[in-house]
Design a protein around this motif. Structure first.
Motif, mmCIF file in Angstrom:
data_model
loop_
_atom_site.group_PDB
_atom_site.id
_atom_site.type_symbol
_atom_site.label_atom_id
_atom_site.label_comp_id
_atom_site.label_asym_id
_atom_site.label_seq_id
_atom_site.Cartn_x
_atom_site.Cartn_y
_atom_site.Cartn_z
ATOM 1 N N GLU A 154 -59.315 114.353 36.682
ATOM 2 C CA GLU A 154 -58.733 114.076 37.992
ATOM 3 C C GLU A 154 -59.238 112.749 38.550
ATOM 4 O O GLU A 154 -58.541 112.078 39.309
ATOM 5 C CB GLU A 154 -59.068 115.221 38.954
ATOM 6 C CG GLU A 154 -58.346 116.517 38.612
ATOM 7 C CD GLU A 154 -58.829 117.689 39.447
ATOM 8 O OE1 GLU A 154 -59.895 117.551 40.100
ATOM 9 O OE2 GLU A 154 -58.155 118.732 39.458
ATOM 10 N N ASP A 158 -55.177 109.046 38.725
ATOM 11 C CA ASP A 158 -54.423 108.120 39.567
ATOM 12 C C ASP A 158 -54.362 106.729 38.953
ATOM 13 O O ASP A 158 -53.331 106.045 39.048
ATOM 14 C CB ASP A 158 -55.049 108.052 40.966
ATOM 15 C CG ASP A 158 -54.749 109.301 41.786
ATOM 16 O OD1 ASP A 158 -53.827 110.045 41.410
ATOM 17 O OD2 ASP A 158 -55.445 109.529 42.796
ATOM 18 N N GLU A 179 -53.574 123.125 37.844
ATOM 19 C CA GLU A 179 -53.637 122.146 38.929
ATOM 20 C C GLU A 179 -53.551 120.721 38.386
ATOM 21 O O GLU A 179 -52.820 119.880 38.927
ATOM 22 C CB GLU A 179 -54.949 122.333 39.701
ATOM 23 C CG GLU A 179 -55.121 121.378 40.873
ATOM 24 C CD GLU A 179 -56.450 121.576 41.580
ATOM 25 O OE1 GLU A 179 -56.767 120.748 42.463
ATOM 26 O OE2 GLU A 179 -57.164 122.536 41.244
ATOM 27 N N LEU A 180 -54.281 120.449 37.309
ATOM 28 C CA LEU A 180 -54.241 119.122 36.693
ATOM 29 C C LEU A 180 -52.857 118.834 36.132
ATOM 30 O O LEU A 180 -52.335 117.723 36.277
ATOM 31 C CB LEU A 180 -55.296 119.038 35.588
ATOM 32 C CG LEU A 180 -55.316 117.752 34.754
ATOM 33 C CD1 LEU A 180 -55.640 116.544 35.630
ATOM 34 C CD2 LEU A 180 -56.316 117.870 33.596
ATOM 35 N N HIS A 183 -50.464 118.089 38.953
ATOM 36 C CA HIS A 183 -50.747 116.764 39.506
ATOM 37 C C HIS A 183 -50.189 115.678 38.592
ATOM 38 O O HIS A 183 -49.603 114.690 39.070
ATOM 39 C CB HIS A 183 -52.263 116.597 39.674
ATOM 40 C CG HIS A 183 -52.649 115.374 40.431
ATOM 41 N ND1 HIS A 183 -53.959 114.933 40.546
ATOM 42 C CD2 HIS A 183 -51.904 114.451 41.106
ATOM 43 C CE1 HIS A 183 -53.994 113.821 41.261
ATOM 44 N NE2 HIS A 183 -52.756 113.508 41.609
ATOM 45 N N LYS A 186 -46.359 115.530 38.905
ATOM 46 C CA LYS A 186 -45.939 114.897 40.157
ATOM 47 C C LYS A 186 -46.087 113.384 40.109
ATOM 48 O O LYS A 186 -45.385 112.669 40.823
ATOM 49 C CB LYS A 186 -46.758 115.461 41.322
ATOM 50 C CG LYS A 186 -46.408 116.902 41.690
ATOM 51 C CD LYS A 186 -47.279 117.401 42.825
ATOM 52 C CE LYS A 186 -46.940 118.854 43.175
ATOM 53 N NZ LYS A 186 -47.813 119.378 44.260
ATOM 54 N N ARG A 187 -47.000 112.915 39.263
ATOM 55 C CA ARG A 187 -47.206 111.469 39.120
ATOM 56 C C ARG A 187 -46.379 110.910 37.952
ATOM 57 O O ARG A 187 -46.681 109.837 37.442
ATOM 58 C CB ARG A 187 -48.692 111.167 38.888
ATOM 59 C CG ARG A 187 -49.629 111.644 39.991
ATOM 60 C CD ARG A 187 -49.229 111.102 41.366
ATOM 61 N NE ARG A 187 -49.101 109.670 41.364
ATOM 62 C CZ ARG A 187 -50.109 108.828 41.578
ATOM 63 N NH1 ARG A 187 -51.312 109.310 41.823
ATOM 64 N NH2 ARG A 187 -49.909 107.531 41.577
#
Length: 267
Positions: A154, A158, A179-180, A183, A186-187
């Motif tokens: 995480e 980004d 969760e990872l 994420h 979504k990216r």
């Protein structure tokens, strides 16, 4: 009383240029030298100072400060070097393979550590994002060895997503986290992360999708994750298998220098 305005923010006699600080720090890391030995070498050898671009000897306190503060900049250089290599090879998009390893934070042998009764080994935990198409590391992250793989992933997710250079995120079962995966999706990174079996085997949802993506990628390209493990071995060899710094920031700089040196040698 305040001194010269053009010297504001500069340390040392005239403020050592940034590129020289990086060069000296890289020499320390790749030569496997403790700071006290480096200080002595710079004091006794004008030839070494000339080679590194130094006009005068540097104390171990200054060397330690450079090593502690240069980590973020060296990581930026890694990402910049990756972009150059990707552009030269004509690879606009690639897959990002993430994996972790440990760097020993002591030069003591296992025999010595057993003899003094040191039960817990000292390691820095490293995560790297690697592209098999470019054959280079894009970014690295460093933390204490107690940090979980998912939390480390995480920490660099980004940077991977914001670069616009990757379309898939590949990882082993250590990164099995819905969760990872969410994420990453979504990216705009397709999760290709393996999942744990048995009672934890998914029947639906993002983990099942990620498992199918992982299996499809492996059927298409083989075990690409093994390339990262080979990379770690090569990088560790550059630093003699351990790091000297006792603080996390210094360890991060040493490790980043090893990765930068490796991808620079390959290119």
């Amino acid at each position: 009383m305040l001194g010269r305005k053009d010297r504001i923010g500069q340390r040392g006699r005239h403020g050592t240029p940034l590129y020289i600080r990086i060069t000296v720090t890289a020499y320390i890391v790749l030569a496997g030298l403790p700071l006290i030995r480096m200080e002595q070498s710079l004091r006794e050898s004008p030839e070494l100072r000339k080679l590194l671009g130094l006009k005068w000897p540097v104390s171990k306190t200054t060397l330690s400060r450079w090593r502690k503060n240069l980590g973020p900049l060296v990581r930026e250089l890694i990402e910049y070097t990756y972009r150059l290599i990707a552009k030269l090879k004509g690879v606009p998009k690639s897959i990002a393979i993430i994996d972790t390893t440990g760097f020993k934070r002591s030069c003591a042998s296992s025999h010595y550590e057993d003899r003094i009764g040191r039960k817990k080994k000292m390691y820095a935990k490293v995560i790297a994002a690697y592209s098999p198409d470019v054959d280079a590391v894009f970014t690295v992250g460093v933390d204490y060895d107690t940090m979980h793989d998912v939390r480390m992933a995480e920490g660099i997710l980004d940077r991977i997503a914001n670069s616009g250079l990757f379309d898939r995120l590949v990882g082993d079962k250590g990164f099995d986290s819905s969760e990872l995966m969410m994420h990453a999706a979504k990216r705009h990174l397709v999760p290709c992360i393996d999942v744990r079996g048995g009672k934890l085997m998914p029947r639906s949802g993002i983990r099942l999708l990620s498992k199918r993506n992982y299996d499809a990628l492996r059927a298409e390209r083989g075990n690409v994750r093994s390339l990262v493990e080979s990379l770690f071995c090569s990088v560790k060899a550059l630093g003699y298998g351990f790091i000297h710094s006792s603080v996390l920031e210094g360890s991060a700089t040493e490790i980043a220098v090893m990765f930068l040196a490796y991808i620079t040698l390959l290119s």
